[in-house]
Motif scaffolding. Structure first.
Motif: not given
Length: 539
Positions: A356, A381, A384, A463, A531-532, A534
Motif C-alpha cells: 500500500t 495518497n 496516508e 498503480n 503499489i496496490g 485499492n
C-alpha cells in the motif's frame, strides 16, 4: 544613445532579476541575443515546466524570478502553472515575445492577439508597452506589482523589434514596500473577541509560511493555548505537526469542516482562504454559535469569504500585534489527531508486494535524513502520507504542493526548489512524491534537473490508474466513468531517457536500497514503486 535592451538589462541587474527561466521561440530571440555573462538562462523543455521551475525558485529563495515564454502558443502552454503560481502568490515576472509592431495590424503568424487578455485573470497585471521606450518602465511597474502583497505573477507582452530601438538614458529604478501592516483599531477589536472566547481555535494557511512567520505562529498559539489546524488543501505547512497544539488538517468540504470545529466558539483563520472546498458536501459553514475572524493579505480573499470578519494584513505582523493584546491562558493541551499516525522513528518492516502507499511511506520514513524537502503530487495518497513520519512536517519551508489542484506543477517546481537549495548552500534533498498519472504531465522537468546537477528524488507510486478520480467516483456513486486507467507506462525508461538514475523497486529491501542510495549519491533519481490498486475513500 543606449538601446531599450541596454536600459532594460541594467534595470534587471539592479532588481536582482539575473536568472531567466525559459523556453525560447523566434519572437524571444531578439531579447536573448548576446546574452550577458552575468545572467543565467535555465532551459526547460515545455512552457508549463518553465513557469513551475521559476515558481520553485521564487518560493525557495523568497525572491521574484523572470520567466520568458513564446508568444501566444507558449503562454497558452504555460497557463495551467500560471494559475498555480497565482494561487501560491509567487512573484513571477512572466514575459512573452510579440510579433513586430509594424505587422500587428494584420495579425501575422505568431502574433499574440489581445496579448493582455490571454493570461487574465491569473496575473496581477498584464500589459503590452505602447512604445519601445516604455519597456524599462513596464518592467519596473511589473516588479513593483509582483512583490507587493498579495504577491503574485505579472505579465508583459514585448514586441520583438523593440529591443534595438534607441532611447534616452533614463533611470526608472525605484523601491516599494512589500508588507501590509494591520490596522491598530481592528487588531484591538480582534483581540477583544479572542479574549472573550471560551474555546478558540486557530487555522493557519500558506501565507504564514510564505511570510517567514513560522516562529510567530508558534508563539501566538502557545500564548493563546488553542489548538492549531492546517487549512484544507493548503499548499504550504505553517505549523510543526509534532507540536502538542497541532490538531490536524481540516477537511475540504463544508459539512465535514464545520463538524471538525464543533465545540469552538471562535475561529481565527490566518493566511488561508475561508475555505478551500472540494467536493460538495453540504452542511453548516461553522459550528452553531461560533464566530470567525479572518486575517489575510489579499482583499479579494477577504471579500469572497462566505463567513467571518476580516483584517487585511501580513500574517506575521498581525500575529505579533495580536500577541501584545491577548491574555495568556494557563497550561496547554495535547490535541488528539484524527487518524492513526506513526510516531518517532519508524520500526523496520517488510511488506508484501504490491504494498500500500502507507506501507511505502513507512519504508521511506526509515531512511529520511534530518533535513529534507517534500513536494507532494500524489493526490489519492495524501491522507496516508500525512500519517507517516516522512509526511509529518516539523520544520519551516520543507513542504510544497500545488495550490490550484492542477497536475504537472510538482515535478518542475521541485527542480526550482533544488536549485534554490544549491544556491543557498542548504543542499537539502528534494523528495517528490508523485503518482504515475501526475508524472505524465511534466516528465520533461527531469532533463533540466539533470542538466543543472541538482539533488532531486522522484518516488513514483505506480498503480496504473487515476486513483483520486476513482475515489471521487466511488464517493459520488458514479459508475462506468471512462479514462481512469493508464496501463503500459514504463516510468523507469522515461526517467532514463532524460538522463536520470533509475530503479524499479518492488520489495521492501529494494525500496530501502534505492531510496538510501538516492539520498547519499546526490544527483537526480527516479524510483518506480508498484503499489496496490485499492481505492481509499477520498477525505
Amino acid at each position: 544613445m543606449p538601446t531599450v535592451r541596454d536600459i532594460t538589462f541594467n534595470l534587471l541587474r539592479r532588481l536582482g532579476l539575473t536568472t531567466i527561466v525559459g523556453n525560447p521561440g523566434s519572437t524571444e530571440e531578439t531579447f536573448l541575443q548576446n546574452f550577458p555573462d552575468d545572467f543565467q538562462y535555465i532551459l526547460a523543455l515545455h512552457e508549463s515546466c518553465v513557469v513551475a521551475i521559476a515558481d520553485g525558485i521564487a518560493q525557495g529563495l523568497k525572491t521574484p524570478v523572470l520567466v520568458n515564454v513564446h508568444t501566444n502558443a507558449g503562454l497558452g502552454n504555460a497557463m495551467g502553472n500560471i494559475i498555480t503560481s497565482y494561487l501560491s502568490k509567487s512573484p513571477l515576472i512572466i514575459t512573452a515575445g510579440q510579433q513586430t509592431r509594424s505587422m500587428l495590424l494584420c495579425e501575422p503568424f505568431l502574433a499574440n492577439v489581445q496579448a493582455e487578455t490571454l493570461p487574465r485573470p491569473w496575473v496581477k497585471w498584464s500589459y503590452e508597452p505602447k512604445r519601445p521606450q516604455d519597456v524599462p518602465g513596464a518592467f519596473m511597474r511589473a516588479y513593483a506589482t509582483a512583490v507587493q502583497q498579495p504577491t503574485g505573477p505579472v505579465f508583459l507582452s514585448l514586441p520583438m523589434d523593440d529591443w534595438d530601438q534607441t532611447m534616452d538614458d533614463i533611470d526608472v529604478f525605484r523601491t516599494t514596500s512589500t508588507c501590509i501592516a494591520p490596522d491598530p483599531c481592528r487588531v484591538a477589536e480582534f483581540a477583544e473577541a479572542i479574549n472573550r472566547s471560551a474555546r478558540p481555535a486557530v487555522v493557519y494557511g500558506g501565507d504564514v509560511a510564505r511570510g517567514n512567520a513560522w516562529k510567530e505562529g508558534i508563539a501566538f498559539a502557545e500564548k493563546l493555548g488553542a489548538p492549531v489546524w492546517q487549512g484544507p488543501l493548503s499548499e504550504r505547512i505553517s505549523f510543526p505537526q509534532d507540536h502538542p497544539l497541532f490538531a490536524g488538517t481540516l477537511p475540504p468540504a463544508i459539512g465535514p469542516l464545520g463538524n471538525a470545529l464543533h465545540g469552538h466558539d471562535l475561529l481565527l483563520v490566518v493566511g488561508a482562504p475561508v475555505f478551500r472546498y472540494y467536493p460538495w458536501v453540504p452542511g453548516e459553514y461553522l459550528p452553531s454559535g461560533a464566530r470567525l475572524l479572518h486575517i489575510t493579505d489579499d482583499p479579494y480573499e477577504a471579500a469572497k469569504a462566505v463567513v467571518g470578519d476580516s483584517l487585511i494584513s501580513d500574517s506575521g505582523l498581525a500575529l505579533v500585534e495580536l500577541s501584545k493584546h491577548i491574555r495568556r491562558r494557563d497550561g496547554t493541551t495535547t490535541y488528539v489527531k484524527a487518524g492513526k499516525q506513526d510516531r518517532g522513528q519508524s520500526s523496520i518492516h517488510d511488506f508484501p508486494s504490491p504494498m500500500t502507499a502507507r506501507q511505502l511511506f513507512a519504508l521511506l520514513s526509515e531512511c529520511i535524513p534530518e533535513e529534507y524537502i517534500v513536494v507532494s503530487e500524489s493526490p489519492s495518497n495524501m491522507a496516508e502520507f500525512s500519517q507517516t513520519k516522512i509526511g509529518r512536517i516539523t520544520k519551516p519551508d520543507s513542504y510544497y504542493m500545488t495550490a490550484s489542484g492542477g497536475l504537472g506543477w510538482g515535478m518542475p517546481a521541485a527542480v526550482g526548489l533544488a536549485l534554490a537549495e544549491k544556491r543557498t548552500g542548504k543542499n537539502r534533498p528534494v523528495i517528490v512524491i508523485v503518482g504515475d498519472g501526475s508524472f505524465q504531465f511534466s516528465p520533461q522537468s527531469i532533463w533540466t534537473a539533470v542538466q543543472l546537477d541538482l539533488h532531486v528524488i522522484y518516488v513514483v507510486l505506480k498503480n496504473e490508474q487515476y486513483g483520486i478520480l476513482k475515489a471521487f467516483a466511488s464517493q459520488e456513486r458514479l459508475e462506468n466513468v471512462p479514462g481512469l486507467d493508464i496501463p503500459g507506462i514504463d516510468i523507469v525508461s522515461l526517467g532514463k531517457g532524460y538522463g536520470a538514475k533509475t530503479c524499479r523497486a518492488e520489495t521492501s529491501d529494494r525500496i530501502r536500497e534505492c531510496f538510501s542510495g538516492a539520498l547519499s549519491e546526490r544527483g537526480v533519481t527516479v524510483i518506480e514503486v508498484p503499489i496496490g490498486k485499492n481505492i481509499l475513500k477520498h477525505q
